[in-house]
Scaffold this motif. Structure first.
Motif, mmCIF file in Angstrom:
data_model
loop_
_atom_site.group_PDB
_atom_site.id
_atom_site.type_symbol
_atom_site.label_atom_id
_atom_site.label_comp_id
_atom_site.label_asym_id
_atom_site.label_seq_id
_atom_site.Cartn_x
_atom_site.Cartn_y
_atom_site.Cartn_z
ATOM 1 N N GLN A 1 33.926 38.191 41.795
ATOM 2 C CA GLN A 1 32.934 38.045 40.726
ATOM 3 C C GLN A 1 33.235 39.003 39.580
ATOM 4 O O GLN A 1 33.586 40.158 39.788
ATOM 5 N N MET A 2 33.134 38.497 38.339
ATOM 6 C CA MET A 2 33.303 39.327 37.164
ATOM 7 C C MET A 2 31.961 39.980 36.806
ATOM 8 O O MET A 2 30.917 39.317 36.781
ATOM 9 N N VAL A 3 31.995 41.286 36.539
ATOM 10 C CA VAL A 3 30.767 42.014 36.193
ATOM 11 C C VAL A 3 31.029 42.876 34.959
ATOM 12 O O VAL A 3 32.179 43.225 34.644
ATOM 13 N N GLU A 4 29.936 43.214 34.279
ATOM 14 C CA GLU A 4 30.029 44.103 33.127
ATOM 15 C C GLU A 4 29.383 45.435 33.482
ATOM 16 O O GLU A 4 28.340 45.474 34.128
ATOM 17 N N GLY A 5 29.999 46.511 33.077
ATOM 18 C CA GLY A 5 29.448 47.824 33.402
ATOM 19 C C GLY A 5 29.772 48.855 32.345
ATOM 20 O O GLY A 5 30.527 48.599 31.404
ATOM 21 N N VAL A 6 29.191 50.054 32.524
ATOM 22 C CA VAL A 6 29.389 51.176 31.597
ATOM 23 C C VAL A 6 30.089 52.298 32.343
ATOM 24 O O VAL A 6 29.679 52.689 33.456
ATOM 25 N N ILE B 1 31.878 49.940 45.900
ATOM 26 C CA ILE B 1 32.352 48.679 45.342
ATOM 27 C C ILE B 1 33.654 48.980 44.600
ATOM 28 O O ILE B 1 33.698 49.880 43.754
ATOM 29 N N GLY B 2 34.709 48.238 44.930
ATOM 30 C CA GLY B 2 35.975 48.398 44.238
ATOM 31 C C GLY B 2 36.082 47.406 43.098
ATOM 32 O O GLY B 2 35.760 46.221 43.264
ATOM 33 N N LEU B 3 36.525 47.893 41.944
ATOM 34 C CA LEU B 3 36.656 47.046 40.748
ATOM 35 C C LEU B 3 38.090 47.080 40.241
ATOM 36 O O LEU B 3 38.854 48.017 40.499
ATOM 37 N N SER B 4 38.433 46.039 39.484
ATOM 38 C CA SER B 4 39.784 45.958 38.924
ATOM 39 C C SER B 4 39.732 45.360 37.524
ATOM 40 O O SER B 4 38.947 44.448 37.262
ATOM 41 N N MET B 5 40.588 45.922 36.654
ATOM 42 C CA MET B 5 40.734 45.386 35.306
ATOM 43 C C MET B 5 42.022 44.544 35.193
ATOM 44 O O MET B 5 42.326 44.012 34.129
ATOM 45 N N ARG B 6 42.746 44.439 36.300
ATOM 46 C CA ARG B 6 43.991 43.665 36.298
ATOM 47 C C ARG B 6 43.682 42.178 36.442
ATOM 48 O O ARG B 6 42.642 41.799 36.980
ATOM 49 N N ALA C 1 35.010 43.888 34.499
ATOM 50 C CA ALA C 1 35.849 44.147 35.668
ATOM 51 C C ALA C 1 35.537 43.128 36.749
ATOM 52 O O ALA C 1 34.483 42.489 36.755
ATOM 53 N N ARG C 2 36.521 42.991 37.674
ATOM 54 C CA ARG C 2 36.396 42.033 38.764
ATOM 55 C C ARG C 2 36.201 42.783 40.072
ATOM 56 O O ARG C 2 36.821 43.815 40.315
ATOM 57 N N ILE C 3 35.259 42.289 40.908
ATOM 58 C CA ILE C 3 34.989 42.924 42.204
ATOM 59 C C ILE C 3 36.107 42.568 43.169
ATOM 60 O O ILE C 3 36.396 41.385 43.404
ATOM 61 N N ILE C 4 36.748 43.589 43.743
ATOM 62 C CA ILE C 4 37.827 43.342 44.699
ATOM 63 C C ILE C 4 37.485 43.890 46.091
ATOM 64 O O ILE C 4 38.202 43.638 47.054
ATOM 65 N N ARG C 5 36.387 44.664 46.182
ATOM 66 C CA ARG C 5 36.015 45.221 47.474
ATOM 67 C C ARG C 5 34.510 45.505 47.467
ATOM 68 O O ARG C 5 33.964 46.011 46.487
ATOM 69 N N ILE C 6 33.818 45.219 48.592
ATOM 70 C CA ILE C 6 32.384 45.527 48.737
ATOM 71 C C ILE C 6 32.161 46.164 50.105
ATOM 72 O O ILE C 6 32.533 45.585 51.126
ATOM 73 N N ASP C 7 31.548 47.342 50.117
ATOM 74 C CA ASP C 7 31.233 48.041 51.356
ATOM 75 C C ASP C 7 29.811 48.605 51.237
ATOM 76 O O ASP C 7 29.610 49.779 50.904
ATOM 77 N N PRO C 8 28.776 47.791 51.522
ATOM 78 C CA PRO C 8 27.387 48.249 51.369
ATOM 79 C C PRO C 8 27.046 49.457 52.244
ATOM 80 O O PRO C 8 26.280 50.327 51.841
#
Length: 403
Positions: free
Chosen positions: A323-328, A386-391, A374-381
């Motif tokens: 999933q693509m997300v927007e953040g600061v 949460i791992g994000l990537s700009m690639r 950024a795109r979510i590449i990992r989720i560990d609640p």
């Protein structure tokens, strides 16, 4: 010759001897004298027949005999009744005077033990003042908080009246007076005339007619009392409404009804913040959660964020891998950048995920405050990560949840 001497002797003996009737009379007269003396001693020994030896300055309880417009006649146990002239009862209000009636008990001060008419001159005003001084001395010794009305002010502070005793409250001892200019202080003190304050006696000198009071110390004492009551009733896990009283670098203090508790910086928000002032300011009304209570040190630890929804509890329902997300960008570190994607939820863009080329340090690409996609590449609640990537997306970079 011998006959004449014998006759003279007989005559002398006859004239000096008492008859039986004369002896009885003498004995009766002596008994009456003793009886009178005993009666007098009993009379004098009876407290009901004592007269007070009054002196200036005595404060005595009397019984009102008569009330008129110009004076009050009072029985004070003296030879004659005492009188309270109009000038010695000016502290009485119209309602107070109207309530006085014969038979009532009245505390009076002896101004003059006896006038030309043999009556004592008495004062209600000075008696009330004397009574007030005694009470104030007791309050000073016990630390009792008292109530007084502000009647005036001067350059240094407020003037109050306590049943005939004038007290002084320095401006530095009044929480409602700021430390600004003299003009501002005078204006604030003028507005307080007529108000009733809770005060504590901090200095008393009867001989110098000196009475110094403090509103600040009274407020502190009353607050400590309420704090003790609150601590005994408070339980861990309680949720209370409070008001933010101050903000500092390490947290915020919140008044929860008589006691301040500390909300540490880490307990203010689920989001990463650098200073409590980003979220709170003095005067804010907040709901806080009671974390712990230290009765010995009288300290209360509070949490603001625990009264709010824990965002990580349902993060798996709102976000999915790819999933693509927007953040600061909130913080840069040598290994990557932290990005807030919602309040309380941050993800990490590792330095290796900032682009296809080699990046030496995240500041070469990003700055704090930047808005990024950024795109979510990992989720560990469970570990709140949460791992994000700009690639650009590729199959070999996506990792299953929880790995």
């Amino acid at each position: 010759m011998e006959q004449q001497e014998q006759a003279a002797t007989n005559h002398h003996t006859t004239s000096t001897a008492q008859s039986p009737g004369d002896a009885d009379y003498a004995n009766g007269q002596g008994a009456d004298q003793r009886s009178d003396q005993e009666l007098m001693e009993q009379f004098l020994a009876n407290p009901a027949h004592d007269y007070r030896n009054l002196q200036y300055g005595d404060t005595v309880d009397g019984i009102i005999m008569r009330v008129s417009r110009d004076e009050i006649l009072v029985d004070i146990g003296a030879k004659a009744e005492g009188v309270v002239p109009a000038k010695e009862m000016q502290s009485l209000s119209e309602e107070d005077r109207a309530a006085l009636k014969p038979g009532d008990s009245l505390l009076v001060f002896v101004v003059q033990s006896e006038d030309k008419e043999g009556r004592a001159t008495l004062s209600i005003d000075r008696a009330r003042q004397e009574k007030s001084w005694r009470r104030l001395q007791q309050c000073y010794e016990t630390g009792e908080v008292i109530e007084a009305r502000v009647v005036n002010y001067n350059k240094g502070g407020l003037l109050v009246n306590l049943d005939g005793v004038r007290g002084f409250v320095p401006s530095s001892q009044v929480s409602g007076i700021s430390r600004g200019s003299d003009t501002q202080k005078q204006s604030e003190m003028a507005r307080m005339v007529g108000q009733t304050l809770m005060l504590k006696v901090i200095e008393i000198n009867r001989n110098r007619n000196r009475l110094i009071l403090s509103e600040r110390q009274a407020a502190m004492d009353m607050r400590e009392g309420r704090k003790g009551e609150l601590l005994s009733a408070l339980k861990e896990g309680d949720v209370r409404e409070g008001i933010v009283t101050s903000v500092c670098d390490f947290g915020a203090f919140v008044d929860i009804g008589g006691a301040d508790g500390l909300v540490h910086l880490s307990e203010i928000s689920w989001s990463r913040i650098k200073h409590p002032g980003e979220v709170l300011k003095p005067g804010d009304k907040v709901q806080v959660y009671v974390l712990s209570i230290d009765n010995e040190r009288k300290r209360i630890a509070l949490s603001l964020k625990r009264t709010q929804h824990e965002p990580w509890a349902t993060v798996g329902e709102r976000y999915q891998i790819g999933q693509m997300v927007e953040g600061v960008v909130t913080q840069l570190a040598p290994f990557g950048a932290f990005v807030r994607i919602e309040d309380g939820v941050e993800g990490l863009i590792h330095v290796s995920e900032m682009g296809d080329g080699r990046v030496q340090h995240p500041r070469d690409v990003l700055q704090e405050g930047d808005v990024v996609q950024a795109r979510i590449i990992r989720i560990d609640p469970a570990r709140k990560r949460i791992g994000l990537s700009m690639r650009p997306p590729s199959d070999d970079t996506e990792v299953a949840a929880g790995e």
